[in-house]
Design a protein around this motif. Sequence first.
Motif, short mmCIF file in Angstrom:
data_model
loop_
_atom_site.label_atom_id
_atom_site.label_comp_id
_atom_site.label_asym_id
_atom_site.label_seq_id
_atom_site.Cartn_x
_atom_site.Cartn_y
_atom_site.Cartn_z
N THR A 290 -5.04 6.65 -1.37
CA THR A 290 -4.20 5.45 -1.53
C THR A 290 -3.28 5.59 -2.73
OG1 THR A 290 -5.89 4.06 -0.49
CG2 THR A 290 -4.24 2.96 -1.85
N CYS A 294 0.78 6.00 -2.43
CA CYS A 294 1.56 4.91 -3.02
C CYS A 294 2.46 5.41 -4.15
CB CYS A 294 0.64 3.81 -3.52
SG CYS A 294 -0.18 2.88 -2.20
N CYS A 297 5.48 6.87 -2.64
CA CYS A 297 6.37 5.83 -2.09
C CYS A 297 7.09 5.07 -3.19
CB CYS A 297 5.55 4.85 -1.24
SG CYS A 297 4.87 5.56 0.27
N LEU A 333 -0.74 2.75 4.09
CA LEU A 333 0.50 2.06 3.81
C LEU A 333 0.60 0.73 4.55
CD1 LEU A 333 3.06 5.03 3.82
CD2 LEU A 333 1.98 3.91 1.87
N THR A 346 6.49 -0.52 -4.95
CA THR A 346 5.54 0.11 -4.01
C THR A 346 5.73 -0.42 -2.60
OG1 THR A 346 3.96 0.38 -5.82
CG2 THR A 346 3.12 0.59 -3.59
N SER A 350 6.85 1.73 0.62
CA SER A 350 5.98 1.79 1.79
C SER A 350 6.75 1.44 3.06
CB SER A 350 4.80 0.84 1.60
OG SER A 350 4.05 1.18 0.45
N SER A 353 9.04 4.40 3.89
CA SER A 353 8.31 5.60 4.32
C SER A 353 7.77 5.43 5.74
CB SER A 353 7.17 5.89 3.34
OG SER A 353 7.66 6.09 2.03
#
Length: 780
Positions: A290, A294, A297, A333, A346, A350, A353
């Motif tokens: 995670t 993140c 991103c 995500l 973030t 996300s 992405s």
Amino acid sequence: YQRRVRGSVRSWNGSRCFPPNAMKRRETHPSRGSDQIAATEPAREITLLCKRLSDGKEVDPATVEEALRALHLSTKPLVLRLANIHAFCAVLGVYRFDQELPRIWELVRDLFGRGSSLGALQIGLQFMAACAQGQEMGIVPLRQEFLGIITSGMDCTAWRVKALSLLIRGGRSVVNTAAVVQYLTRVVQAGTDSVGGACGEGDQEAEVDGRTAMVAVSCLEGTVQYNFASIPEQLIPPTISAVSQLCLKGSRLLLLPSTDRTSQTKTGDGCLHLLAALFRFGKVPPESLTQFVCTLCTIPNLEASHLFDTKLSWQILKQVFESQYGRRSLKVLLRVLDNGTAPPATLRGSIFSVANACWGSDKVEAITKMVSFATIVPSFARVLACEHDHITHEVALAIRRLVRRYGERLQLEWDCVLPLLTQLEEAPHSTQTDDLLSGLAVHLLHLLHQNKFRGGSPELLAWIARFSPLENIEDDQLLLRLKLDRISMFDSDWLPKVRQLLEQHYLVEERQEVRLYSLSLVQQWFETLPSTARQESTKVMLEVLETAWQESDPQIAQQAIQFVVQATHHPWPHPLTTTMINILATMVRTPSAPSLAKMMALHGLFGMQPRWISYEIEFSEHQQQLFVLLTSLLDCHDLMVRETVLQFLLGYHNSHHESPVQTTFELKALPTVARSVGGRPGPRHCSLGVNSFVDSLINMLVTENDPELFERAARGVCKLLRHKALVKPQHLSRLVKILPPCSLGSEGRQEVFGASVEFDESMSTSDVPAGLGLGFWEVR
């Protein structure tokens, strides 16, 4: 001899040396001790050795031994010994000692003792760095010991990291991988804490700067690249955490004016290279996935994103999606988007992405085969709850990319996309987002026009209508046509839809082209409706056109009146007919109304009246009302209106075979007059009375200023007076008062009154109105 001078001791050669604890006290501040050492001239033997080496001359062992004696512990004072060691570091870089290096190390090992000052520690670390850089073979037996000393503390971190980087040679010569990774992770974490202010005052770990962190990250990258198999798994999550925090928190330090931007830029790229090495040469633990994803991103959306290679961050993330971590990373995500508690940077990263991997220009086939668009769009809808304009803009970009690339293929996905479009329009957004959504609305409009839209068209048209007026007039006209085509008389709310459409595109709209197009299009649409539905639709249209007299645009006023005039050609109930008469009459009476619209409305009123009259015709109630209205228009302010109305009223015929009449009409049917027509009772006598018409004509004789129109009115009075049964005594009395006797000769009287009156000379002249002198007449 020796003598004390202010707490210091002067030796036999006059040099000043400090007591043993004095140097330690002075070197508590590192820069002060370094300056003291740099200002001290080293021993003559070392200076001579350095000079011979720099000149390229051969050095005999005796000279080297003399120089080594200057490094011995017995050399006093301490500052002179440290200056000798500092100068000897240059010799280590150009002269190979090989087997003699351990003996030299024994001479300086005491600098790392428990009571050593920071200045001595710094000189010792410089000595290690010089040995690691210039003594490739001789440092082999000392590598393990050097590594233990370097990783034993955090004071003088910059020199420790520099010595370590030279010792491990970019990760190629690591003897204790766990110790190296653990220590470098501590350095990176200390640098992050110093940026965030987590270290207290006086904490030595807070001295790590950006350049030191850059070197530590570079060492970690090499260590991971060449020795990942020997790194304990429990050390990988702290390393990922430290590097991620340095990317996110450390980037704020790049914006400070006191920061070395050049080194921080390299630090940012080094962090990305380290994350890439962790993924490519090793593996990412599940508990760190995670944070790993993140971080990648978030980097493109940081304030200091220009200090990172954002393309590299996406390339790393794309490789993660293509690997065995792809499905798990996508779920991570989507979970971040569903929670919506992450920082805006973030969340934006996300969104981008996920969208780019699923339907963007760099889409990942491995991802598109595993998930459908319907599982992605709901997460985009839930992230809008954070109410951030940047988030809204990013979601709008993602949806526009989806619609432009795969709009023709979407089917069930529209059930998720259309509610999301409504949320985007209602969420906080900037003007850029508004322009983006307007462009998306135009694209969807053309998609619907081409029959390539597979969703609910009413919901889509309702959403597109929120952005009206659109940028191009053709798009607005297309929207109007599509909305009108999808209105069916079998729907329960089809009349409110028609009214709403007219209000939006005719009453509220300001562009002339759109308003004219809406009226003409609705008019054509009405003609296609069956007769059962035409009455209700016409009623709605008339309610909208009641304000046509207020139109300042001549073309729009003419178009509106043309619709009403065409509607009068059909038989309607009395209320609708009355509404049409009122709309047309109001247009005629309005002084500021366009002249062409006035004349069009006037001819529309004429068209509602018959052009010939006979006893067989019985006039309807609205025709009687219309006749009174037309007679009242003889007092209108507009000369053209008065002239046209007078010409029309005087042009009635007794039948379609006869010439213009001279008969006028009653508002109410007269009593039935029994006439013998071929021995049978005659038809009911029904006509329109001339009372209002004759009164209006007589008023024109008083108020009319135009000579030509006055003459027409007078001739009209003459024609009316020829019909004795239609003229009443009060009309003649008014004429007597209006027309002076001198204006009428005997011929004129005969022409004016002719067959309408007969003079009775036997009547008393006392009853004749004063000034008339014509005698009495009576109406037959």
